[in-house]
Scaffold this active site. Structure first.
Site, PDB file in Angstrom:
ATOM      1  CD  GLU A  41       5.666  43.507 -24.851  1.00  0.00           C
ATOM      2  OE1 GLU A  41       4.783  44.265 -24.448  1.00  0.00           O
ATOM      3  OE2 GLU A  41       5.651  42.991 -25.980  1.00  0.00           O
ATOM      4  CB  CYS A 196      -8.413  48.966 -34.188  1.00  0.00           C
ATOM      5  SG  CYS A 196      -9.830  49.594 -33.291  1.00  0.00           S
ATOM      6  CB  CYS A 206     -11.014  45.960 -39.239  1.00  0.00           C
ATOM      7  SG  CYS A 206     -10.910  45.180 -37.624  1.00  0.00           S
ATOM      8  CB  CYS A 212     -16.590  45.716 -34.885  1.00  0.00           C
ATOM      9  SG  CYS A 212     -16.094  47.166 -33.950  1.00  0.00           S
TER      10      CYS A 212
HETATM   11  S1  SF4 Z   1     -14.067  47.335 -37.142  1.00  0.00           S
HETATM   12 FE1  SF4 Z   1     -13.996  47.703 -34.935  1.00  0.00          FE
HETATM   13  S2  SF4 Z   1     -12.151  46.687 -34.257  1.00  0.00           S
HETATM   14 FE2  SF4 Z   1     -12.020  46.894 -36.462  1.00  0.00          FE
HETATM   15  S3  SF4 Z   1     -10.914  48.821 -36.842  1.00  0.00           S
HETATM   16 FE3  SF4 Z   1     -13.084  49.298 -36.841  1.00  0.00          FE
HETATM   17  S4  SF4 Z   1     -13.527  49.871 -34.746  1.00  0.00           S
HETATM   18 FE4  SF4 Z   1     -11.584  48.794 -34.711  1.00  0.00          FE
END
Ligand code: SF4
Length: 351
Positions: A41, A196, A206, A212
């Site tokens: 980390e 992202c 995604c 989103c």
């Molecule tokens: S949909 Fe939203 S969370 Fe997913 S990659 Fe695109 S901006 Fe990022």
């Protein structure tokens, strides 16, 4: 208008992503050893996974346990960190290992509040260690997670601002599930690092795209908010290169500040040097995260005045704890800042 993800649906999607695509085979994964998890980390802060892997492996080979790290010398630790940057991380790691050894009998504390009291461990790192090593339902909020949350929930403002950070932490706490927290935390880091990403998020692939807010309002580039701009500061230094009998003079930097605890070239003022006794080498700029260091290397000529050589063999302007002479081979055994190492290897090879 898109409705935001509910916390349970959000975490279910993220955990699903972990089982399907999450990274599970990095050298610090598949273990519950808090020492290895902690080390990874810290190394991963501001540093890419591919850069960290060889450093991590070499570090664990030399210091396999927290006790081994606690017993190592400063020079040994710094030498293993040399080139990875942000050296206060290594100094804090070493200090924290010594505290674990003396105050916790060599046993890593489990409670996140106690973990956070150790040098160099913030709230997010403590949360990561507590969830990965001890299975606790603790939230994390590193740079990757901030980006995913800021975009998913359209949280405005620069995360360095206290209010914005508070809003992000609230969201992180609300969304972190009580079960499978480690899988969720790992997947949030992976989503931020792989899907992202900062400049080219892969929204169509995604798992969070459906709700989103940034994606569905076509405003991804607004999140997370940018830091208010300030002029980039710079600092100029002269480095004295004093080579005698194939050995170079180095000063040990004070423990705190830039390159603390590493061996570096003495910093001098040019007016102290008589022009016929030095040669100006090519100047260069070393970029730190928050300022530029303009470096003018000065090579002390081989027939330089004995008194001048003698004067610069002792701690002067930087007042380091130590000054010493090193051969090319010995440079591999001590911690050196990368620009110093590059400069010296070339010069000593040519000398
Ligand atoms: S949909 Fe939203 S969370 Fe997913 S990659 Fe695109 S901006 Fe990022």
């Amino acid at each position: 208008m898109t409705t935001p993800w509910s916390p349970t649906d959000f975490s279910a999607k993220v955990i699903e992503y972990y089982h399907a695509h999450g990274r599970k085979h990095l050298p610090w994964q598949g273990t519950q050893d808090p020492y290895k998890i902690w080390l990874s980390e810290i190394m991963l802060q501001q540093t890419q996974v591919t850069t960290v892997i060889p450093y991590f492996e070499r570090f664990i080979e030399s210091f396999p346990t927290v006790t081994d790290l606690a017993q190592a010398t400063d020079d040994q630790v710094m030498q293993h960190w040399s080139g990875l940057g942000y050296y206060s991380r290594a100094r804090n790691l070493h200090k924290a290992a010594q505290i674990i050894e003396t105050e916790f009998s060599g046993v890593f504390p489990q409670d996140p509040e106690t973990i956070e009291t150790l040098p160099g461990i913030g709230r997010s790192t403590a949360g990561a260690i507590a969830s990965f090593a001890f299975g606790q339902p603790t939230a994390i909020l590193d740079g990757n997670v901030k980006r995913v949350l800021a975009r998913s929930y359209a949280i405005e403002g620069w995360p360095g601002n206290g209010k914005v950070l508070k809003a992000l932490w609230q969201r992180a706490e609300t969304n972190t599930p009580q079960q499978e927290t480690a899988a969720y935390n790992q997947a949030m880091m992976d989503l931020g690092a792989i899907v992202c990403t900062r400049s080219k998020p892969d929204c169509p692939d995604c798992p969070l795209s459906k709700h989103c807010l940034a994606y569905n309002s076509n405003s991804i580039e607004q999140y997370p908010g940018k830091k208010p701009k300030k002029a980039r500061p710079s600092k100029s230094v002269y480095w004295l290169i004093n080579i005698r009998q194939e050995k170079v003079l180095l000063h040990k930097r004070p423990p705190s500040g830039i390159w603390g605890g590493l061996w570096a070239l003495p910093e001098v003022q040019q007016k102290e040097m008589s022009p016929d006794q030095i040669q100006q080498l090519d100047p260069f700029v070393h970029k730190f995260s928050h300022y530029d260091l303009q470096v003018q290397p000065l090579l002390l000529s081989s027939n330089a005045d004995k008194a001048l050589v003698e004067k610069n063999s002792h701690p002067s302007i930087m007042e380091p704890a130590q000054a010493d002479w090193f051969s090319l081979n010995q440079l591999n055994e001590i911690g050196l800042p990368t620009p110093v190492s590059k400069l010296l290897v070339k010069l000593l090879e040519d000398s």
